[in-house]
Design a protein around this motif. Structure first.
Motif, PDB file in Angstrom:
ATOM      1  N   ASP A  45       0.834  -1.221   0.000  1.00  0.00           N
ATOM      2  CA  ASP A  45       0.000   0.000   0.000  1.00  0.00           C
ATOM      3  C   ASP A  45       0.862   1.262   0.000  1.00  0.00           C
ATOM      4  O   ASP A  45       0.348   2.382   0.079  1.00  0.00           O
ATOM      5  N   GLY A  46       2.176   1.077  -0.079  1.00  0.00           N
ATOM      6  CA  GLY A  46       3.069   2.223  -0.225  1.00  0.00           C
ATOM      7  C   GLY A  46       3.431   2.904   1.086  1.00  0.00           C
ATOM      8  O   GLY A  46       4.172   3.877   1.096  1.00  0.00           O
ATOM      9  N   SER A  47       2.926   2.401   2.224  1.00  0.00           N
ATOM     10  CA  SER A  47       3.247   3.090   3.476  1.00  0.00           C
ATOM     11  C   SER A  47       4.638   2.708   3.984  1.00  0.00           C
ATOM     12  O   SER A  47       5.189   3.377   4.850  1.00  0.00           O
ATOM     13  N   MET A  48       5.219   1.625   3.467  1.00  0.00           N
ATOM     14  CA  MET A  48       6.615   1.323   3.782  1.00  0.00           C
ATOM     15  C   MET A  48       7.408   1.343   2.485  1.00  0.00           C
ATOM     16  O   MET A  48       6.880   1.003   1.428  1.00  0.00           O
ATOM     17  N   LYS A  49       8.680   1.735   2.592  1.00  0.00           N
ATOM     18  CA  LYS A  49       9.507   1.911   1.392  1.00  0.00           C
ATOM     19  C   LYS A  49      10.521   0.789   1.227  1.00  0.00           C
ATOM     20  O   LYS A  49      10.733  -0.012   2.130  1.00  0.00           O
ATOM     21  N   TYR A  50      11.159   0.776   0.076  1.00  0.00           N
ATOM     22  CA  TYR A  50      12.335  -0.060  -0.169  1.00  0.00           C
ATOM     23  C   TYR A  50      13.378   0.857  -0.785  1.00  0.00           C
ATOM     24  O   TYR A  50      13.084   1.994  -1.149  1.00  0.00           O
ATOM     25  N   SER A  51      14.601   0.363  -0.934  1.00  0.00           N
ATOM     26  CA  SER A  51      15.699   1.227  -1.370  1.00  0.00           C
ATOM     27  C   SER A  51      15.450   1.838  -2.758  1.00  0.00           C
ATOM     28  O   SER A  51      14.969   1.167  -3.674  1.00  0.00           O
ATOM     29  N   SER A  52      15.829   3.101  -2.881  1.00  0.00           N
ATOM     30  CA  SER A  52      15.685   3.839  -4.149  1.00  0.00           C
ATOM     31  C   SER A  52      16.357   3.126  -5.323  1.00  0.00           C
ATOM     32  O   SER A  52      15.892   3.196  -6.456  1.00  0.00           O
ATOM     33  N   ILE A  53      17.423   2.389  -5.039  1.00  0.00           N
ATOM     34  CA  ILE A  53      18.233   1.821  -6.132  1.00  0.00           C
ATOM     35  C   ILE A  53      17.446   0.863  -7.019  1.00  0.00           C
ATOM     36  O   ILE A  53      17.720   0.743  -8.213  1.00  0.00           O
ATOM     37  N   PHE A  54      16.455   0.190  -6.448  1.00  0.00           N
ATOM     38  CA  PHE A  54      15.753  -0.839  -7.225  1.00  0.00           C
ATOM     39  C   PHE A  54      14.679  -0.268  -8.136  1.00  0.00           C
ATOM     40  O   PHE A  54      13.962  -1.005  -8.801  1.00  0.00           O
ATOM     41  N   ASN A  55      14.606   1.061  -8.184  1.00  0.00           N
ATOM     42  CA  ASN A  55      13.697   1.702  -9.126  1.00  0.00           C
ATOM     43  C   ASN A  55      14.399   2.093 -10.420  1.00  0.00           C
ATOM     44  O   ASN A  55      13.850   2.824 -11.237  1.00  0.00           O
ATOM     45  N   TYR A  56      15.626   1.607 -10.580  1.00  0.00           N
ATOM     46  CA  TYR A  56      16.341   1.827 -11.845  1.00  0.00           C
ATOM     47  C   TYR A  56      16.303   0.538 -12.657  1.00  0.00           C
ATOM     48  O   TYR A  56      16.339  -0.557 -12.094  1.00  0.00           O
ATOM     49  N   PRO A  57      16.244   0.651 -13.982  1.00  0.00           N
ATOM     50  CA  PRO A  57      16.120  -0.554 -14.809  1.00  0.00           C
ATOM     51  C   PRO A  57      17.470  -1.240 -15.058  1.00  0.00           C
ATOM     52  O   PRO A  57      18.524  -0.607 -14.937  1.00  0.00           O
ATOM     53  N   THR A  58      17.425  -2.529 -15.359  1.00  0.00           N
ATOM     54  CA  THR A  58      18.617  -3.242 -15.835  1.00  0.00           C
ATOM     55  C   THR A  58      18.424  -3.475 -17.334  1.00  0.00           C
ATOM     56  O   THR A  58      17.655  -4.327 -17.742  1.00  0.00           O
ATOM     57  N   LEU A  59      19.121  -2.680 -18.120  1.00  0.00           N
ATOM     58  CA  LEU A  59      18.854  -2.650 -19.559  1.00  0.00           C
ATOM     59  C   LEU A  59      19.576  -3.731 -20.352  1.00  0.00           C
ATOM     60  O   LEU A  59      19.130  -4.129 -21.418  1.00  0.00           O
ATOM     61  N   ASN A  60      20.739  -4.170 -19.845  1.00  0.00           N
ATOM     62  CA  ASN A  60      21.470  -5.212 -20.575  1.00  0.00           C
ATOM     63  C   ASN A  60      22.341  -6.004 -19.612  1.00  0.00           C
ATOM     64  O   ASN A  60      22.357  -5.731 -18.411  1.00  0.00           O
ATOM     65  N   TRP A  61      23.036  -6.989 -20.132  1.00  0.00           N
ATOM     66  CA  TRP A  61      23.784  -7.909 -19.266  1.00  0.00           C
ATOM     67  C   TRP A  61      24.854  -7.206 -18.440  1.00  0.00           C
ATOM     68  O   TRP A  61      25.132  -7.600 -17.299  1.00  0.00           O
ATOM     69  N   ALA A  62      25.466  -6.158 -18.985  1.00  0.00           N
ATOM     70  CA  ALA A  62      26.499  -5.454 -18.226  1.00  0.00           C
ATOM     71  C   ALA A  62      25.905  -4.859 -16.944  1.00  0.00           C
ATOM     72  O   ALA A  62      26.592  -4.740 -15.927  1.00  0.00           O
ATOM     73  N   ASP A  63      24.629  -4.513 -16.978  1.00  0.00           N
ATOM     74  CA  ASP A  63      23.984  -3.965 -15.782  1.00  0.00           C
ATOM     75  C   ASP A  63      23.964  -4.980 -14.641  1.00  0.00           C
ATOM     76  O   ASP A  63      24.023  -4.613 -13.471  1.00  0.00           O
ATOM     77  N   ILE A  64      23.891  -6.251 -14.977  1.00  0.00           N
ATOM     78  CA  ILE A  64      23.898  -7.296 -13.940  1.00  0.00           C
ATOM     79  C   ILE A  64      25.269  -7.307 -13.255  1.00  0.00           C
ATOM     80  O   ILE A  64      25.372  -7.455 -12.040  1.00  0.00           O
ATOM     81  N   GLY A  65      26.322  -7.097 -14.051  1.00  0.00           N
ATOM     82  CA  GLY A  65      27.656  -6.959 -13.471  1.00  0.00           C
ATOM     83  C   GLY A  65      27.736  -5.740 -12.572  1.00  0.00           C
ATOM     84  O   GLY A  65      28.227  -5.808 -11.437  1.00  0.00           O
ATOM     85  N   ALA A  66      27.226  -4.615 -13.070  1.00  0.00           N
ATOM     86  CA  ALA A  66      27.304  -3.358 -12.307  1.00  0.00           C
ATOM     87  C   ALA A  66      26.485  -3.448 -11.009  1.00  0.00           C
ATOM     88  O   ALA A  66      26.907  -2.943  -9.964  1.00  0.00           O
ATOM     89  N   VAL A  67      25.348  -4.115 -11.066  1.00  0.00           N
ATOM     90  CA  VAL A  67      24.527  -4.250  -9.860  1.00  0.00           C
ATOM     91  C   VAL A  67      25.269  -5.063  -8.794  1.00  0.00           C
ATOM     92  O   VAL A  67      25.374  -4.659  -7.638  1.00  0.00           O
ATOM     93  N   GLY A  68      25.807  -6.222  -9.184  1.00  0.00           N
ATOM     94  CA  GLY A  68      26.526  -7.042  -8.211  1.00  0.00           C
ATOM     95  C   GLY A  68      27.714  -6.287  -7.628  1.00  0.00           C
ATOM     96  O   GLY A  68      27.903  -6.239  -6.416  1.00  0.00           O
TER      97      GLY A  68
END
Ligand SMILES: [Fe+2]
Ligand SMILES: [Fe+2]
Lengths: 94, 330
Positions: free
Chosen positions: B118-141
């Motif tokens: 219901d949006g009353s609790m949050k999660y980290s801002s970082i997970f609102n960014y997309p993973t556009l390609n495989w290199a992003d999986i490297g960058a995320v880890g």
């Protein structure tokens, strides 16, 4: 909201002939599923060879306010520890 | 961090004179590094702040599966796929350890889930960014798990027993996450010019969002002061961010990647890197729900919750029926 799955406490025996140790808890509809879930949640890296699960509501616990009456009596009984007794070196290992 | 801008009592730290007898005793235990356990007396503010913080951390672990899960079916090799699957499964586990820790404070997991949805609790801002390609999986880890580790390692010493134990388990598993990410980056950065370009592009997009994970400067925040006195926060946001930058710059250099900050430079005097602050207005927009993927992330969680309802109910009904049959047979 539908009914929440009950909470289970999970105990795991590590590889080395140790006792089962409390590792955490999880939710599951029944004991069978609780063991399956415990396998996935708590033993992903070979942390155990045996799992016990107990529904949390069946665990009785001592209360922190009873600390004094429960544990103080043993504090004065230092003779229960081997170091209480002075044994001469000449006697050898004992 | 995984828990960002967690509000405490907002009243500032009480002096010993202002504290009640119970509060003083509690603070003494915290100061002596004794762990506080679920049944021990604790100030109401401590309990509430911890629920908010642990839940936000748990929600982040769970929502954090989405950007990476996005690439499981498209991993470049079977081995990479198995590794990523194991990594994402760990994050589900982290969420569960943390929900359990929060539950010891007198709130149920389903209530926490409802509050996320219901949006009353949050999660980290970082997970609102997309993973556009495989290199992003490297960058995320490498960068996202790397930033998370910075925060989680000191939290192993937090005053609340169940939280501390959850963090210890989590930290044991995290370094695999960061290493698998860096391993992907090494492959890409030493690969074809096209792969290298992808690696640099991923770095460009994730650098500032990773710095934002630590939250804005909180050196003057009353919330943080209280949380630090209670040892549910160990370092300031700026301290952790600086540590992260100092650690990451040489790793980027090894990869031959450029950090997208023209003002980044070694400061001989301080013994640290100087760097540019991220755009905090972007951070606040993401927190408000206006990041690139906020809607998608919450929709995915809501769908999982709603679509799973019949399974949860069905298994519960089955368990009850079997229990009733057993009782009847006895
Ligand atoms: Fe995690
Ligand atoms: Fe992780």
């Amino acid at each position: 909201m539908s009914k929440e799955w009950p909470l289970w406490e999970v105990f795991i025996r590590g590889q080395h002939g140790m006792s089962h140790r409390h590792v955490g808890s999880l939710h599951a509809p029944d004991a069978e599923m609780a063991i399956k879930n415990a396998r996935d949640v708590y033993t992903r890296r070979n942390e155990g060879v045996s799992i016990w699960v107990v529904e949390a509501k069946h665990i009785a616990a001592s209360s922190p306010s009873e600390k004094g009456p429960l544990y103080e009596p043993s504090e004065s009984k230092v003779y229960r520890h081997p170091t209480f007794f002075d044994i001469p070196d000449d006697v050898g290992a004992m | 961090m995984y828990a960002q801008m967690v509000k405490s009592t907002g009243k500032g730290v009480k002096s010993r004179e202002e504290m009640t007898e119970e509060e003083r005793h509690f603070q003494d235990r915290v100061d002596a590094d004794e762990k506080i356990e679920p049944k021990d007396w604790m100030p109401e503010g401590y309990r509430k702040t911890l629920i908010r913080q642990i839940a936000q951390h748990a929600h982040s672990e769970v929502v954090g599966q989405l950007p990476e899960g996005n690439w499981i079916t498209r991993a470049p090799t079977l081995e990479r796929k198995a590794i990523l699957l194991a990594k994402v499964q760990d994050e589900a586990g982290h969420g569960l350890y943390l929900y359990c820790a929060a539950e010891t404070l007198g709130i149920s997991r389903d209530e926490l889930t409802e509050k996320l949805l219901d949006g009353s609790m949050k999660y980290s801002s970082i997970f609102n960014y997309p993973t556009l390609n495989w290199a992003d999986i490297g960058a995320v880890g490498w960068l996202v798990d790397g930033a998370a580790i910075m925060n989680q390692v000191p939290l192993q010493r937090t005053s609340y027993g169940p939280y501390s134990r959850a963090m210890i388990r989590i930290c044991k598993e995290e370094s695999f996450h960061q290493r698998q990410g860096y391993d992907i980056m090494m492959k890409m950065a030493k690969g074809t010019p096209e792969q290298k370009r992808m690696a640099q592009d991923a770095m460009n997009r994730f650098w500032y969002p990773a710095l934002m994970m630590f939250g804005p400067s909180d050196k003057d925040s009353v919330h943080s002061a209280q949380s630090m006195a209670w040892k549910i926060k160990i370092n300031t946001n700026d301290e952790l961010r600086q540590k992260f930058v100092d650690q990451t710059v040489p790793q980027a250099e090894y990869l031959g990647l450029t950090i997208p900050d023209p003002d980044l430079k070694w400061n001989e005097e301080t013994g640290h890197y100087d760097f540019s602050e991220p755009d905090w207005s972007e951070f606040y927009e993401v927190l408000k729900g206006n990041g690139p993927c906020n809607t998608e992330r919450l929709e995915a969680r809501r769908k999982a919750w709603d679509d799973g309802a019949w399974v949860r109910d069905g298994l519960m009904a089955h368990a009850e029926k079997r229990a009733a049959r057993r009782t009847a047979a006895e």
